[in-house]
Write an enzyme that holds these catalytic residues in place. Structure first.
Site, short mmCIF file in Angstrom:
data_model
loop_
_atom_site.label_atom_id
_atom_site.label_comp_id
_atom_site.label_asym_id
_atom_site.label_seq_id
_atom_site.Cartn_x
_atom_site.Cartn_y
_atom_site.Cartn_z
N ARG A 57 0.66 -1.34 0.16
CA ARG A 57 0.22 0.29 -0.38
C ARG A 57 1.17 1.27 0.49
O ARG A 57 0.29 1.96 -0.42
CB ARG A 57 -0.93 -0.03 1.45
N ASN A 88 -7.95 8.44 6.06
CA ASN A 88 -7.04 7.43 5.71
C ASN A 88 -5.36 8.13 5.55
O ASN A 88 -4.97 8.60 5.91
CB ASN A 88 -7.34 8.63 3.97
N VAL A 89 -5.41 6.72 5.93
CA VAL A 89 -3.64 6.99 5.98
C VAL A 89 -2.71 7.27 4.63
O VAL A 89 -1.59 7.36 4.84
CB VAL A 89 -2.96 5.53 6.15
N HIS A 105 -6.37 7.59 11.36
CA HIS A 105 -6.07 6.29 11.86
C HIS A 105 -4.56 6.20 11.27
O HIS A 105 -3.57 4.58 10.99
CB HIS A 105 -6.59 5.12 10.66
N SER A 171 -17.70 5.14 5.08
CA SER A 171 -19.57 4.30 5.27
C SER A 171 -19.82 4.40 5.96
O SER A 171 -20.90 3.56 6.50
CB SER A 171 -19.00 3.18 4.51
N PRO A 206 -29.64 19.92 9.76
CA PRO A 206 -30.05 19.95 8.64
C PRO A 206 -28.43 19.06 7.60
O PRO A 206 -27.66 19.50 7.89
CB PRO A 206 -29.42 20.75 7.92
N1 APR Z 1 -16.06 9.39 -4.30
C1 APR Z 1 -16.42 9.34 -2.04
N2 APR Z 1 -16.83 8.46 -2.19
C2 APR Z 1 -17.13 7.04 -2.95
C3 APR Z 1 -16.27 7.15 -4.30
C4 APR Z 1 -15.66 7.78 -4.79
N3 APR Z 1 -15.92 7.75 -6.04
N4 APR Z 1 -15.95 5.80 -4.41
C5 APR Z 1 -16.62 4.81 -3.54
N5 APR Z 1 -16.90 5.42 -2.31
C6 APR Z 1 -17.93 5.38 -1.22
C7 APR Z 1 -18.33 4.62 -0.78
O1 APR Z 1 -20.25 4.37 -1.20
C8 APR Z 1 -18.41 3.89 0.73
O2 APR Z 1 -19.05 4.65 1.14
O3 APR Z 1 -16.04 5.60 0.04
C9 APR Z 1 -16.35 5.06 0.96
C10 APR Z 1 -15.68 3.90 0.98
O4 APR Z 1 -16.43 3.24 2.40
P1 APR Z 1 -14.98 2.24 3.08
O5 APR Z 1 -14.58 0.80 2.18
O6 APR Z 1 -15.91 1.52 4.64
O7 APR Z 1 -14.11 2.98 3.33
P2 APR Z 1 -13.79 4.05 5.09
O8 APR Z 1 -15.46 4.50 5.12
O9 APR Z 1 -13.30 4.61 4.42
O10 APR Z 1 -13.62 3.30 6.12
C11 APR Z 1 -13.19 3.23 7.40
O11 APR Z 1 -12.54 1.31 7.83
O12 APR Z 1 -11.09 -0.26 7.51
C12 APR Z 1 -10.96 0.29 8.48
O13 APR Z 1 -9.28 1.78 8.64
C13 APR Z 1 -10.00 1.73 7.38
O14 APR Z 1 -9.78 4.17 7.57
C14 APR Z 1 -10.85 3.08 7.33
C15 APR Z 1 -12.33 3.07 7.97
#
Ligand code: APR
EC number: 2.3.1.286
Length: 229
Positions: A57, A88-89, A105, A171, A206
């Site tokens: 990564r 994000n890292v 993180h 998410s 809101p």
């Molecule tokens: N633009 C914006 N959002 C997007 C895009 C895009 N092009 N593509 C995907 N997404 C959204 C997805 O719909 C989802 O809601 O980005 C989100 C990604 O969710 P995750 O993969 O769960 O990532 P995240 O929420 O950052 O995870 C949180 O979980 O695994 C741990 O430490 C890790 O920091 C991470 C944490």
């Protein structure tokens, strides 16, 4: 005095730069067992596997560029007092020009001793046997599942002072990060940019959901924000 804007970002904001998210189809957690590659137990059981997961990564960071979502977030500093609180890292917010980034993180481009929280810049691979001056094995400066999130109290204080909150590309499944928006004052507008938005628990604030990818959604948010100051 510029209004305080807090950006809460997740992996989705880096998706358009070519970095996989975690939970989308083809996401990082689809190909790996979280507990094997992103937990203290996994590291103790098979440190080489964990180090290799992060080496791959980290190497990728040198092949990708910030995307328009990162750039818009950086440009918002012209009109707002912006703090980016990111899960994000990667270093894409900084490379796009954001000057005030809090990594909840950890950071791929930092390392530390397994015996300390003191992190330092590290852009190379970390391999078994790479020791800190304290004699202990080096590890990625990443918060693994089950580990504390040292920056969370600072992040809460920042959200409590926000005039606007934008949640982008997450998410909202991983706490305490996912609960940060709850600390916004009740009248503070919240915008949530995500092409496949998670359900935001009921809030008095809101909340406006913009079901777009980061680059498009952040353009829409910028229009809305600039018209409010
Ligand atoms: N633009 C914006 N959002 C997007 C895009 C895009 N092009 N593509 C995907 N997404 C959204 C997805 O719909 C989802 O809601 O980005 C989100 C990604 O969710 P995750 O993969 O769960 O990532 P995240 O929420 O950052 O995870 C949180 O979980 O695994 C741990 O430490 C890790 O920091 C991470 C944490």
């Amino acid at each position: 005095m510029k209004k305080k804007l807090v950006i809460l970002s997740g992996a989705g904001v880096s998706a358009e730069s070519g970095i996989n998210t975690f939970r989308d189809a083809g996401g990082l957690w689809e190909g790996h067992d979280v507990m094997e590659v992103a937990s203290p137990e996994g590291f103790r059981k098979n440190p080489a596997l964990v180090l290799d997961f992060y080496n791959q990564r980290r190497r990728q960071l040198f092949e990708v560029q910030p995307n328009k979502a990162h750039s818009i977030i950086a440009e918002l500093e012209e009109d707002f007092d912006v703090t980016v609180i990111t899960q994000n890292v990667d270093d894409l917010h900084e490379r796009a020009g954001s000057t005030n980034v809090l990594h909840l993180h950890g950071e791929l481009l930092k390392a530390r001793s397994i015996n300390s929280y003191d992190a330092f810049e590290w852009k190379e691979d970390i391999n078994l046997g790479d020791l800190h001056t304290d004699g202990h094995q080096l590890r990625p400066h990443i918060v693994w599942f089950g580990e504390a999130v040292p920056a969370i109290s600072e992040a809460i204080e920042i959200v409590e002072e926000a005039d606007f909150v934008v949640v982008v590309g997450t998410s909202l499944q991983v706490y305490p990060a996912a609960g940060l928006m709850d600390y916004a004052k009740p009248n503070v507008p919240i915008f949530y940019v995500d092409p496949n938005p998670a359900t935001i628990p009921y809030m008095t604030n809101p909340v406006e959901v913009i079901a777009k990818v980061g680059s498009e959604g952040m353009e829409i948010v910028r229009e809305k924000l600039v018209n409010r100051i």
